[in-house]
Design a protein around this motif. Sequence first.
Motif, PDB file in Angstrom:
ATOM      1  N   LEU A  33      -4.350  11.032 -14.651  1.00  0.00           N
ATOM      2  CA  LEU A  33      -5.091  10.852 -15.901  1.00  0.00           C
ATOM      3  C   LEU A  33      -6.280  11.787 -16.006  1.00  0.00           C
ATOM      4  CD1 LEU A  33      -5.083   6.939 -16.220  1.00  0.00           C
ATOM      5  CD2 LEU A  33      -3.534   8.586 -17.296  1.00  0.00           C
ATOM      6  N   VAL A  34      -6.787  12.216 -14.842  1.00  0.00           N
ATOM      7  CA  VAL A  34      -7.928  13.141 -14.846  1.00  0.00           C
ATOM      8  C   VAL A  34      -7.494  14.556 -14.470  1.00  0.00           C
ATOM      9  CG1 VAL A  34      -9.637  11.348 -14.398  1.00  0.00           C
ATOM     10  CG2 VAL A  34      -8.489  12.463 -12.478  1.00  0.00           C
ATOM     11  N   GLY A  35      -6.179  14.827 -14.514  1.00  0.00           N
ATOM     12  CA  GLY A  35      -5.678  16.169 -14.302  1.00  0.00           C
ATOM     13  C   GLY A  35      -5.424  16.561 -12.869  1.00  0.00           C
ATOM     14  N   VAL A  36      -5.426  15.614 -11.944  1.00  0.00           N
ATOM     15  CA  VAL A  36      -5.160  15.922 -10.528  1.00  0.00           C
ATOM     16  C   VAL A  36      -3.671  15.803 -10.262  1.00  0.00           C
ATOM     17  CG1 VAL A  36      -5.671  15.286  -8.143  1.00  0.00           C
ATOM     18  CG2 VAL A  36      -7.449  15.088  -9.895  1.00  0.00           C
ATOM     19  N   GLU A  37      -3.106  16.802  -9.605  1.00  0.00           N
ATOM     20  CA  GLU A  37      -1.680  16.775  -9.283  1.00  0.00           C
ATOM     21  C   GLU A  37      -1.378  15.689  -8.263  1.00  0.00           C
ATOM     22  OE1 GLU A  37      -0.372  20.561  -8.013  1.00  0.00           O
ATOM     23  OE2 GLU A  37      -0.796  21.565  -9.926  1.00  0.00           O
ATOM     24  N   HIS A  38      -0.143  15.244  -8.260  1.00  0.00           N
ATOM     25  CA  HIS A  38       0.265  14.186  -7.347  1.00  0.00           C
ATOM     26  C   HIS A  38       0.081  14.630  -5.895  1.00  0.00           C
ATOM     27  CE1 HIS A  38       2.958  11.706 -10.288  1.00  0.00           C
ATOM     28  NE2 HIS A  38       1.760  11.964 -10.770  1.00  0.00           N
ATOM     29  N   ILE A  39      -0.418  13.698  -5.084  1.00  0.00           N
ATOM     30  CA  ILE A  39      -0.679  13.946  -3.662  1.00  0.00           C
ATOM     31  C   ILE A  39       0.350  13.187  -2.839  1.00  0.00           C
ATOM     32  CG2 ILE A  39      -2.360  13.718  -1.791  1.00  0.00           C
ATOM     33  CD1 ILE A  39      -4.553  13.716  -3.915  1.00  0.00           C
ATOM     34  N   ASP A  40       0.950  13.872  -1.889  1.00  0.00           N
ATOM     35  CA  ASP A  40       1.909  13.226  -0.989  1.00  0.00           C
ATOM     36  C   ASP A  40       1.136  12.682   0.210  1.00  0.00           C
ATOM     37  OD1 ASP A  40       4.036  12.324   0.436  1.00  0.00           O
ATOM     38  OD2 ASP A  40       5.191  14.175   0.351  1.00  0.00           O
ATOM     39  N   PHE A  41       0.579  11.501   0.050  1.00  0.00           N
ATOM     40  CA  PHE A  41      -0.251  10.922   1.092  1.00  0.00           C
ATOM     41  C   PHE A  41       0.529  10.735   2.387  1.00  0.00           C
ATOM     42  CE2 PHE A  41      -2.490   9.663  -2.759  1.00  0.00           C
ATOM     43  CZ  PHE A  41      -3.809   9.858  -2.410  1.00  0.00           C
TER      44      PHE A  41
ATOM     45  N   PHE B  98       0.816  -1.204   0.000  1.00  0.00           N
ATOM     46  CA  PHE B  98       0.000   0.000   0.000  1.00  0.00           C
ATOM     47  C   PHE B  98       0.859   1.268   0.000  1.00  0.00           C
ATOM     48  CE2 PHE B  98      -3.426  -2.850   0.956  1.00  0.00           C
ATOM     49  CZ  PHE B  98      -4.557  -2.195   0.484  1.00  0.00           C
ATOM     50  N   ALA B  99       2.043   1.206   0.617  1.00  0.00           N
ATOM     51  CA  ALA B  99       2.942   2.349   0.558  1.00  0.00           C
ATOM     52  C   ALA B  99       3.369   2.623  -0.886  1.00  0.00           C
ATOM     53  CB  ALA B  99       4.164   2.112   1.444  1.00  0.00           C
ATOM     54  N   GLN B 100       3.576   1.557  -1.663  1.00  0.00           N
ATOM     55  CA  GLN B 100       3.922   1.738  -3.067  1.00  0.00           C
ATOM     56  C   GLN B 100       2.721   2.253  -3.871  1.00  0.00           C
ATOM     57  OE1 GLN B 100       6.955   1.423  -4.434  1.00  0.00           O
ATOM     58  NE2 GLN B 100       7.743   1.047  -2.367  1.00  0.00           N
ATOM     59  N   MET B 101       1.544   1.768  -3.562  1.00  0.00           N
ATOM     60  CA  MET B 101       0.357   2.213  -4.288  1.00  0.00           C
ATOM     61  C   MET B 101       0.070   3.695  -4.044  1.00  0.00           C
ATOM     62  SD  MET B 101      -2.278  -0.969  -3.764  1.00  0.00           S
ATOM     63  CE  MET B 101      -3.607   0.010  -4.472  1.00  0.00           C
ATOM     64  N   PHE B 102       0.342   4.172  -2.819  1.00  0.00           N
ATOM     65  CA  PHE B 102       0.063   5.562  -2.460  1.00  0.00           C
ATOM     66  C   PHE B 102       1.300   6.451  -2.590  1.00  0.00           C
ATOM     67  CE2 PHE B 102      -3.574   3.500  -0.603  1.00  0.00           C
ATOM     68  CZ  PHE B 102      -4.573   4.462  -0.597  1.00  0.00           C
ATOM     69  N   ASP B 103       2.366   5.949  -3.198  1.00  0.00           N
ATOM     70  CA  ASP B 103       3.593   6.731  -3.321  1.00  0.00           C
ATOM     71  C   ASP B 103       3.346   8.002  -4.139  1.00  0.00           C
ATOM     72  OD1 ASP B 103       6.643   6.734  -2.985  1.00  0.00           O
ATOM     73  OD2 ASP B 103       6.389   7.030  -5.154  1.00  0.00           O
ATOM     74  N   ARG B 104       4.032   9.067  -3.767  1.00  0.00           N
ATOM     75  CA  ARG B 104       3.807  10.367  -4.414  1.00  0.00           C
ATOM     76  C   ARG B 104       4.253  10.375  -5.871  1.00  0.00           C
ATOM     77  NH1 ARG B 104       7.583  15.127  -2.504  1.00  0.00           N
ATOM     78  NH2 ARG B 104       8.989  13.710  -3.611  1.00  0.00           N
ATOM     79  N   ASP B 105       5.399   9.779  -6.152  1.00  0.00           N
ATOM     80  CA  ASP B 105       5.979   9.885  -7.492  1.00  0.00           C
ATOM     81  C   ASP B 105       5.616   8.713  -8.406  1.00  0.00           C
ATOM     82  OD1 ASP B 105       7.321  12.291  -6.807  1.00  0.00           O
ATOM     83  OD2 ASP B 105       8.841  11.099  -5.757  1.00  0.00           O
ATOM     84  N   TYR B 106       5.579   7.498  -7.864  1.00  0.00           N
ATOM     85  CA  TYR B 106       5.408   6.323  -8.720  1.00  0.00           C
ATOM     86  C   TYR B 106       4.209   5.457  -8.297  1.00  0.00           C
ATOM     87  CZ  TYR B 106      10.205   7.690  -9.683  1.00  0.00           C
ATOM     88  OH  TYR B 106      11.328   8.415 -10.004  1.00  0.00           O
ATOM     89  N   GLY B 107       3.360   5.986  -7.444  1.00  0.00           N
ATOM     90  CA  GLY B 107       2.241   5.199  -6.962  1.00  0.00           C
ATOM     91  C   GLY B 107       1.133   5.046  -7.995  1.00  0.00           C
ATOM     92  N   LEU B 108       0.457   3.908  -7.935  1.00  0.00           N
ATOM     93  CA  LEU B 108      -0.630   3.626  -8.873  1.00  0.00           C
ATOM     94  C   LEU B 108      -1.773   4.631  -8.711  1.00  0.00           C
ATOM     95  CD1 LEU B 108      -2.070   1.797 -10.946  1.00  0.00           C
ATOM     96  CD2 LEU B 108      -2.841   0.397  -9.005  1.00  0.00           C
ATOM     97  N   LEU B 109      -2.094   4.988  -7.474  1.00  0.00           N
ATOM     98  CA  LEU B 109      -3.214   5.904  -7.255  1.00  0.00           C
ATOM     99  C   LEU B 109      -2.927   7.288  -7.833  1.00  0.00           C
ATOM    100  CD1 LEU B 109      -5.986   6.345  -6.044  1.00  0.00           C
ATOM    101  CD2 LEU B 109      -4.904   6.870  -3.860  1.00  0.00           C
ATOM    102  N   ASN B 110      -1.723   7.799  -7.607  1.00  0.00           N
ATOM    103  CA  ASN B 110      -1.381   9.103  -8.171  1.00  0.00           C
ATOM    104  C   ASN B 110      -1.322   9.066  -9.697  1.00  0.00           C
ATOM    105  OD1 ASN B 110      -1.076  11.217  -6.213  1.00  0.00           O
ATOM    106  ND2 ASN B 110       0.611  10.048  -5.312  1.00  0.00           N
TER     107      ASN B 110
END
Length: 318
Positions: free
Chosen positions: A160-168, A143-155
């Motif tokens: 893709l919908v124009g939202v800037e990367h979030i540093d969860f 989950f840390a990888q999925m929520f990663d700021r730079d390479y996470g799947l969620l970001n």
Amino acid sequence: MTTSISPTKVGLPPVPPVEGARRSFTEIAAPYAYITPFFVLFAVFGLIPLLFTFYVALFDWNPIGEHVFIGLDNFSRLMGDGRFWNAARNTVSIWLLSTVPQLLIALLLAHMLNHARLRLAVFFRMTMLVPYVTSVAATAIVFAQMFDRDYGLLNWLLSLVGVEHIDFNQSVTGSHVMIAVMVTWRWFGYTALLYLAALQAVPREIYEAAAVDGAGGVRQFLHISLPALRPIIVFTIVTSTIGGLQIFTEPLLVNRGSPNTCGPIRQCQTLTLFLFEQGFTQFKFGYAAAIGVALFVMVVGFAGLNYYLSTRIRPVKG
């Protein structure tokens, strides 16, 4: 006028006298002996440590030095400590964000599985236990990888919908959401199986009769499934409250740079992490014990409130 007929007059053997008041000591003591191991284990590993925690909280307790009695000073200091209140807010926030979705998802999933006609139904039901038996450390890494700021799947999906990367990991809300998702993913399958087991005990004829009377899926869920699940829902609410307020492993693992504080601004430090920091990093055992007492009161209070509210929810009428 009535007459009594004795057993001997009709050829029956005499009735022996009842000796209900005369039982051996073994018969009296046996039931208590069966339940004694539980109470012995509870006293040794539960009650005595709890009472000792209350005792240590009254001291300035140095594990390798003196133990100075200071009364309620640790509790007075605790009430004025901003770090404690920050940890309390984080704990309640993560608990709410993880418990409410978990119970709702489990409830809907159990209702769907109870009505679905699936091949290999047992297999699909057992797969819901996979998150529960998965290592918490492995879950935290994924989950840390999925929520990663730079390479996470969620970001990546958000981009893709124009939202800037979030540093969860470095924000209060983001870290709470990340931990809550981890907890929900781990426990929703286990909770769903508890609900499903309760629903399996409801006779299928009740649902069929309701369908004949014109009740749709929603009305069957509200008037049949929910009342049948009432005891287990109360149980899962109370246990989820206890577990959610004592959360420790997930916030400890998600921020590997500063695990004890869960970030530079303590953005996801829970009460158990704060207790661990004070007791086993700074070796302030008396202060850590006071945190433990406060957490105990908090858990009992929230669990009691949830039990009170959940037991008074009545089935939907109409």
